[in-house]
Motif scaffolding. Structure first.
Motif, PDB file in Angstrom:
ATOM      1  N   LEU A  46       0.832  -1.203   0.000  1.00 39.98           N
ATOM      2  CA  LEU A  46       0.000   0.000   0.000  1.00 39.98           C
ATOM      3  C   LEU A  46       0.871   1.258   0.000  1.00 39.98           C
ATOM      4  O   LEU A  46       0.611   2.213  -0.733  1.00 39.98           O
ATOM      5  N   VAL A  50       1.077   4.749  -2.781  1.00 32.16           N
ATOM      6  CA  VAL A  50       0.737   6.142  -2.450  1.00 32.16           C
ATOM      7  C   VAL A  50       1.963   7.041  -2.299  1.00 32.16           C
ATOM      8  O   VAL A  50       1.871   8.148  -1.787  1.00 32.16           O
ATOM      9  N   ARG A  82      -6.031   7.456   0.958  1.00 36.05           N
ATOM     10  CA  ARG A  82      -5.766   6.256   1.749  1.00 36.05           C
ATOM     11  C   ARG A  82      -5.950   6.497   3.239  1.00 36.05           C
ATOM     12  O   ARG A  82      -5.717   7.581   3.728  1.00 36.05           O
ATOM     13  N   CYS A 162     -10.862  11.391   3.683  1.00 36.19           N
ATOM     14  CA  CYS A 162     -10.462  10.882   2.360  1.00 36.19           C
ATOM     15  C   CYS A 162     -11.520  11.214   1.309  1.00 36.19           C
ATOM     16  O   CYS A 162     -11.199  11.662   0.202  1.00 36.19           O
ATOM     17  N   LEU A 171      -7.992   3.554  -0.581  1.00 37.54           N
ATOM     18  CA  LEU A 171      -7.182   2.456  -0.046  1.00 37.54           C
ATOM     19  C   LEU A 171      -7.329   2.449   1.474  1.00 37.54           C
ATOM     20  O   LEU A 171      -7.147   3.482   2.125  1.00 37.54           O
TER      21      LEU A 171
END
Ligand code: ATP
Ligand code: MG
Length: 254
Positions: A46, A50, A82, A162, A171
């Motif tokens: 992850l 990002v 995220r 977000c 995410l």
């Protein structure tokens, strides 16, 4: 069509190969879960999506454009938001103030730490924050210190922060970790609602199989930095490779 394409991604930390040859394709407007035992490399992956980490090898394409070499806020502006494993809200600020930060960033392009006082006079930022608080059922908590909220409400606030960025890809790294069952179920309902009401793709890292099987359309199982299998929830249940990945863990993945 895939909105996110990860190809041959590798990442090494000193002597540890945390990710090797990771391939992942996330279909637009789907919910895709990434599961695997502790230390499998889920958060590392992850972080590579990002801009928090730069992979040693491979490519990461979002909507046909490479995210590699871009700064986190640039990736955010491309449409990826995220929620990290550790909550990233400002505990000393109110729920409303936390909510205003990404609303300000969305409008002005980049987050500035000194923005809090400046933004207080900005009606559009206040209105956007209020709109999100109402939508996310946090309006009655707007003046509460963020630190004093329940874990479920903190996560709800982070997700709201977000969503204020109107992401195309959300995410989530273990959004229900440490939550009571009622909060977990509320989070499942919230994510279902978000999925129904928005043009959005969700990729979720999760240990709680109740959450995974309630939400995911596709599941990738990661073990020791490599995807073992990717399939539908029905096919993942009881899959021998999933059992193998979790062998020795108390968690029952199947
Ligand atoms: N910055 C770092 N430096 C060195 N090693 C790291 C770093 N980040 C992660 N690791 C190691 O890489 C491996 C993968 O870690 P990662 O956090 O991605 O696992 P995970 O699948 O998210 O695990 P969990 O389910 O416990 O969150 C682990 O062995 C971890 O200790
Ligand atoms: Mg992790």
């Amino acid at each position: 069509m895939a909105i996110l394409e990860v190809k041959n991604v590798g990442k090494r930390f000193g002597g540890l190969q945390a990710l090797s040859d990771v391939n992942l394709s996330v279909a637009e407007n789907s919910v895709h879960a990434i599961i695997g035992p502790n230390g499998a490399g889920k958060s590392t992956l992850l972080n590579c999506l990002v801009g928090k980490l730069i992979p040693d090898t491979g490519s990461v394409m979002f909507d046909g454009q490479s995210v590699l070499g871009r700064k986190p806020y640039e990736i955010n502006q491309m449409g990826i938001s995220r929620v990290f494993q550790t909550p990233e809200i400002f505990g000393d600020l109110s729920v409303q103030e936390n909510m205003m930060i990404p609303c300000f960033a969305k409008r002005d392009g980049a987050f500035q730490m000194n923005a809090l006082t400046a933004m207080s006079s900005q009606r559009d930022v206040i209105e956007k924050a209020e709109e999100m608080l109402v939508e996310m059922k946090l309006a009655d908590k707007r003046h509460m210190h963020a630190a004093s909220m329940s874990r479920g409400d903190k996560r709800r606030l982070e997700i709201a922060m977000c969503l204020s960025q109107d992401p195309r890809l959300l995410l989530l790294d273990e959004p229900t970790a440490g939550m009571a069952r009622a909060d977990t179920n509320n989070t499942i309902d919230l994510l279902k609602q978000i999925k129904d009401e928005r043009d959005i793709t969700i990729a979720i890292i999760e240990h709680d199989m109740h959450v995974v099987f309630s939400l995911a359309e596709r599941i990738t199982v990661l073990a020791q930095g490599t995807p073992l299998v990717e399939d539908t929830p029905d096919n993942i249940k009881g899959h021998p490779k999933v059992r193998e990945a979790y062998l020795g863990e108390s968690q029952d993945a199947a």
